[in-house]
Design an enzyme around this catalytic site. Structure first.
Site, short mmCIF file in Angstrom:
data_model
loop_
_atom_site.label_atom_id
_atom_site.label_comp_id
_atom_site.label_asym_id
_atom_site.label_seq_id
_atom_site.Cartn_x
_atom_site.Cartn_y
_atom_site.Cartn_z
N CYS A 162 0.87 -1.17 0.00
CA CYS A 162 0.00 0.00 0.00
C CYS A 162 0.91 1.23 0.00
O CYS A 162 1.41 1.63 1.04
CB CYS A 162 -0.93 -0.01 1.20
SG CYS A 162 -1.99 1.45 1.25
N CYS A 200 -6.58 4.36 5.08
CA CYS A 200 -6.70 2.92 5.31
C CYS A 200 -5.90 2.57 6.56
O CYS A 200 -5.30 3.44 7.17
CB CYS A 200 -6.19 2.13 4.10
SG CYS A 200 -4.48 2.51 3.69
N GLN A 216 -1.17 -1.83 10.19
CA GLN A 216 -1.17 -3.30 10.15
C GLN A 216 0.23 -3.84 9.84
O GLN A 216 0.63 -4.87 10.39
CB GLN A 216 -2.15 -3.81 9.10
CG GLN A 216 -3.60 -3.63 9.51
CD GLN A 216 -4.54 -4.39 8.60
OE1 GLN A 216 -4.29 -4.51 7.39
NE2 GLN A 216 -5.61 -4.90 9.15
N ASP A 226 -11.71 -8.02 -5.54
CA ASP A 226 -10.44 -8.47 -4.99
C ASP A 226 -9.79 -9.45 -5.96
O ASP A 226 -10.25 -10.56 -6.14
CB ASP A 226 -10.70 -9.15 -3.63
CG ASP A 226 -9.42 -9.33 -2.83
OD1 ASP A 226 -8.33 -9.40 -3.44
OD2 ASP A 226 -9.52 -9.39 -1.60
N ARG A 234 -6.48 -10.35 -5.89
CA ARG A 234 -5.16 -10.71 -5.40
C ARG A 234 -4.91 -12.21 -5.48
O ARG A 234 -5.80 -13.01 -5.26
CB ARG A 234 -4.99 -10.24 -3.95
CG ARG A 234 -4.94 -8.74 -3.83
CD ARG A 234 -4.93 -8.28 -2.40
NE ARG A 234 -6.19 -8.54 -1.73
CZ ARG A 234 -6.46 -8.11 -0.50
NH1 ARG A 234 -5.55 -7.45 0.17
NH2 ARG A 234 -7.62 -8.36 0.05
ZN LIG Z 1 -3.81 0.87 2.39
#
Ligand SMILES: [Zn+2]
Length: 252
Positions: A103, A114, A119, A176, A178
């Site tokens: 990110c 976000c 995280q 999504d 991914r």
């Molecule tokens: Zn992010």
């Protein structure tokens, strides 16, 4: 910079035991490492072992030829994924892993739209506190796999009323896209014992289980809720199937 020189025997001698060629669904994965990486984590210096990998269509085991080809492959134009390993990852009974999607805005700039930056650091800390584990940093997962430019457009749509799932769909993407298959191959090369996955996302847990990986469980990771990302986090729960842990989130 593109270097058209040939790799030296000297370099091959040093690197030949540090590059592994793994079989992938298509072609090969080159895995280079371990490399000592001292990291500043919440003010403490923590020593990780770092590996980087690269997907290739070729199927050669000749390290000299592999390196030769890379010098003209213009790798700086693309992103490569990597993994930070902590402790005795191969042998420790309890290992935590995190599959972290890149990110650019959250991890690098510290964006509060976000919770990715939080995280990232928090999962590194959980791995260190556990004594063993690995953080996979997945470079082709920007914006859930849509890329940075498309993520920028999706943010504009979000500023105009769409939620994060709707914005991706309006741009013609599935929510999504991914893929974890390369990361799973790399994980298998580093450890065969079961792992505990740090995630709030059951799809990640399922993707790893479906790929035949021995997953012993899941441990959640919530936090850093602010006025800027509350709507985004709620969308993750309501629309993307993320699991909410009791009492950790949802103010409404
Ligand atoms: Zn992010």
């Amino acid at each position: 910079m593109v270097n058209m020189q040939t790799v030296t025997n000297d370099a091959i001698k040093v690197l030949k035991d540090k590059i592994k060629v793994l079989k992938a669904a298509e072609g090969s994965i080159y895995l280079v490492g371990p490399i000592k990486l001292p990291v500043n984590l919440h003010g403490e210096t923590v020593n990780f072992q770092w590996y980087c990998w690269l997907n290739s269509k070729e199927e050669t085991e000749d390290i000299g030829q592999i390196i030769d080809n890379l010098s003209s492959a213009n790798l700086a134009e693309y992103q490569q994924s990597s993994v930070l390993v902590y402790g005795d990852f191969q042998n420790n009974e309890e290992a935590l892993i995190r599959m972290h999607s890149i990110c650019h805005t959250g991890d690098i700039f510290g964006s509060k739209r976000c919770d990715c930056g939080y995280q990232l650091k928090q999962s590194m800390q959980m791995i260190v506190d556990n004594g063993s584990g690995a953080l996979f940093y997945l470079a082709n997962h920007e914006g859930r796999g849509i890329g940075l430019f498309s993520k920028a457009m999706a943010y504009i749509l979000q500023e105009n009323g769409s939620d994060t799932v709707e914005a991706n769909e309006k741009l013609g993407f599935v929510d999504d896209s991914r893929n974890y298959s390369d990361a799973i191959e790399v994980l298998k090369a580093l450890r065969s014992k079961p792992v505990t996955l740090i995630t709030n996302n059951p799809k990640k847990l399922k993707a790893l289980k479906d790929a035949g990986l021995p997953v012993s469980g899941r441990t959640p990771l919530w936090g850093d809720v602010s006025e800027y990302n509350e709507r985004y986090l709620q969308t993750k729960i309501r629309r993307s199937g993320h699991l909410e842990e009791a009492g950790t989130f949802l103010h409404d």
